[in-house]
Design a protein around this motif. Structure first.
Motif, PDB file in Angstrom:
ATOM      1  N   ARG A  66       0.876  -1.269  -0.299  1.00 35.89           N
ATOM      2  CA  ARG A  66      -0.180   0.372  -0.247  1.00 35.89           C
ATOM      3  C   ARG A  66       0.728   1.123   0.220  1.00 35.89           C
ATOM      4  NH1 ARG A  66      -5.007  -1.012   0.480  1.00 35.89           N
ATOM      5  NH2 ARG A  66      -5.677   1.680   1.117  1.00 35.89           N
ATOM      6  N   THR A  67       2.102   1.344  -1.030  1.00 33.70           N
ATOM      7  CA  THR A  67       3.096   2.290  -0.316  1.00 33.70           C
ATOM      8  C   THR A  67       3.103   2.530  -2.296  1.00 33.70           C
ATOM      9  OG1 THR A  67       4.547   0.388  -0.792  1.00 33.70           O
ATOM     10  CG2 THR A  67       4.396   1.240   1.273  1.00 33.70           C
ATOM     11  N   PHE A  94       5.444   6.961  -0.092  1.00 32.15           N
ATOM     12  CA  PHE A  94       3.893   7.442   0.166  1.00 32.15           C
ATOM     13  C   PHE A  94       3.509   6.429   0.704  1.00 32.15           C
ATOM     14  CE2 PHE A  94       5.068  11.111  -2.458  1.00 32.15           C
ATOM     15  CZ  PHE A  94       4.605  12.037  -1.453  1.00 32.15           C
ATOM     16  N   GLN A  95       2.387   6.796   1.687  1.00 38.83           N
ATOM     17  CA  GLN A  95       1.694   5.088   1.199  1.00 38.83           C
ATOM     18  C   GLN A  95      -0.094   5.921   2.809  1.00 38.83           C
ATOM     19  OE1 GLN A  95       2.313   2.861   5.207  1.00 38.83           O
ATOM     20  NE2 GLN A  95       2.395   1.201   4.002  1.00 38.83           N
ATOM     21  N   GLN A  96      -0.816   5.224   2.084  1.00 38.45           N
ATOM     22  CA  GLN A  96      -2.159   4.853   2.653  1.00 38.45           C
ATOM     23  C   GLN A  96      -3.228   3.732   3.405  1.00 38.45           C
ATOM     24  OE1 GLN A  96      -5.161   6.974   0.055  1.00 38.45           O
ATOM     25  NE2 GLN A  96      -7.191   6.530   1.879  1.00 38.45           N
ATOM     26  N   THR A  97      -3.738   3.659   4.446  1.00 41.36           N
ATOM     27  CA  THR A  97      -3.858   2.734   4.802  1.00 41.36           C
ATOM     28  C   THR A  97      -5.173   2.601   6.006  1.00 41.36           C
ATOM     29  OG1 THR A  97      -3.194   1.874   7.042  1.00 41.36           O
ATOM     30  CG2 THR A  97      -1.367   1.213   5.622  1.00 41.36           C
ATOM     31  N   LEU A 100      -4.203   4.053   8.536  1.00 39.52           N
ATOM     32  CA  LEU A 100      -2.528   5.493   7.855  1.00 39.52           C
ATOM     33  C   LEU A 100      -3.508   6.814   6.934  1.00 39.52           C
ATOM     34  CD1 LEU A 100      -0.169   6.771   8.670  1.00 39.52           C
ATOM     35  CD2 LEU A 100       0.615   5.288   7.086  1.00 39.52           C
ATOM     36  N   PRO A 101      -4.123   8.171   7.109  1.00 38.47           N
ATOM     37  CA  PRO A 101      -4.240   8.460   5.572  1.00 38.47           C
ATOM     38  C   PRO A 101      -3.135   8.826   5.096  1.00 38.47           C
ATOM     39  CG  PRO A 101      -3.857   9.638   7.781  1.00 38.47           C
ATOM     40  CD  PRO A 101      -3.769   8.730   8.299  1.00 38.47           C
ATOM     41  N   LEU A 102      -3.493   9.404   3.446  1.00 35.38           N
ATOM     42  CA  LEU A 102      -2.016   9.524   3.047  1.00 35.38           C
ATOM     43  C   LEU A 102      -0.574  10.521   3.508  1.00 35.38           C
ATOM     44  CD1 LEU A 102      -1.005   8.623   0.037  1.00 35.38           C
ATOM     45  CD2 LEU A 102      -2.129  10.608  -0.972  1.00 35.38           C
ATOM     46  N   GLN A 103       0.240   9.825   2.985  1.00 38.17           N
ATOM     47  CA  GLN A 103       1.202  10.740   4.433  1.00 38.17           C
ATOM     48  C   GLN A 103       2.806  10.338   3.323  1.00 38.17           C
ATOM     49  OE1 GLN A 103       1.386  10.075   7.885  1.00 38.17           O
ATOM     50  NE2 GLN A 103      -0.203   9.155   8.028  1.00 38.17           N
ATOM     51  N   GLN A 139       3.165   0.934   9.572  1.00 34.86           N
ATOM     52  CA  GLN A 139       1.918   0.390   8.754  1.00 34.86           C
ATOM     53  C   GLN A 139       2.930  -0.104   7.037  1.00 34.86           C
ATOM     54  OE1 GLN A 139      -1.814  -0.203   8.833  1.00 34.86           O
ATOM     55  NE2 GLN A 139      -0.415   0.099  10.831  1.00 34.86           N
TER      56      GLN A 139
END
Length: 146
Positions: A66-67, A94-97, A100-103, A139
């Motif tokens: 998810r990166t 970048f990652q969003q799960t 975890l919000p997109l960052q 994450q």
């Protein structure tokens, strides 16, 4: 395709495969490479790279980490006569799960060398030790870094 394009495509293919969770395929890109990890540890070949990624990279139920690895600012220097090249580049992950919000979760630099064998460019070395900025890696990685 010119050498500079072939070399930068290797950088981008690495990112594409890593983000797709295709750890075996991305490890195969380093079959003939010597890789320096954090702490100065050096490994060589696809099997040790795959072992490292399986130990460190969290693969989510969707089959990916998810990166999004974004590789920028490649500075490529090529010696066509001897079939060797180097590249310095910058990466941001970048990652969003669901948790975890997109960052941006990490950023650093890659220093790579390449060799041309039978007309095909491949990784010869990579230095992974230059992780400059660390965000929330909870994450993404299974083991702590930094």
């Amino acid at each position: 395709m010119g050498s500079a394009t072939a070399i930068t495509n290797l950088l981008y293919r690495y990112a594409e495969l890593m983000d797709a969770g295709k750890l075996e395929e991305v490890a195969a890109m380093f079959e003939h490479a010597r890789v320096t990890l954090g702490g100065g540890k050096v490994i060589e070949g696809a099997a040790p790279m795959l072992e490292q990624w399986r130990a460190f990279v969290r693969i989510h139920p969707c089959g990916t980490p998810r990166t999004r690895h974004v590789i920028t600012n490649p500075i490529v220097e090529i010696d066509e006569a001897v079939g060797r090249a180097s590249c310095r580049s910058v990466y941001t992950v970048f990652q969003q799960t669901p948790e975890l919000p997109l960052q941006a979760i990490a950023s650093g630099r890659y220093h790579d060398t390449f060799e041309r064998v039978e007309g095909i460019w491949r990784f010869a070395t990579r230095d992974y030790s230059m992780l400059d900025y660390i965000g929330d890696l909870s994450q993404h990685l299974l083991l702590p870094v930094g």
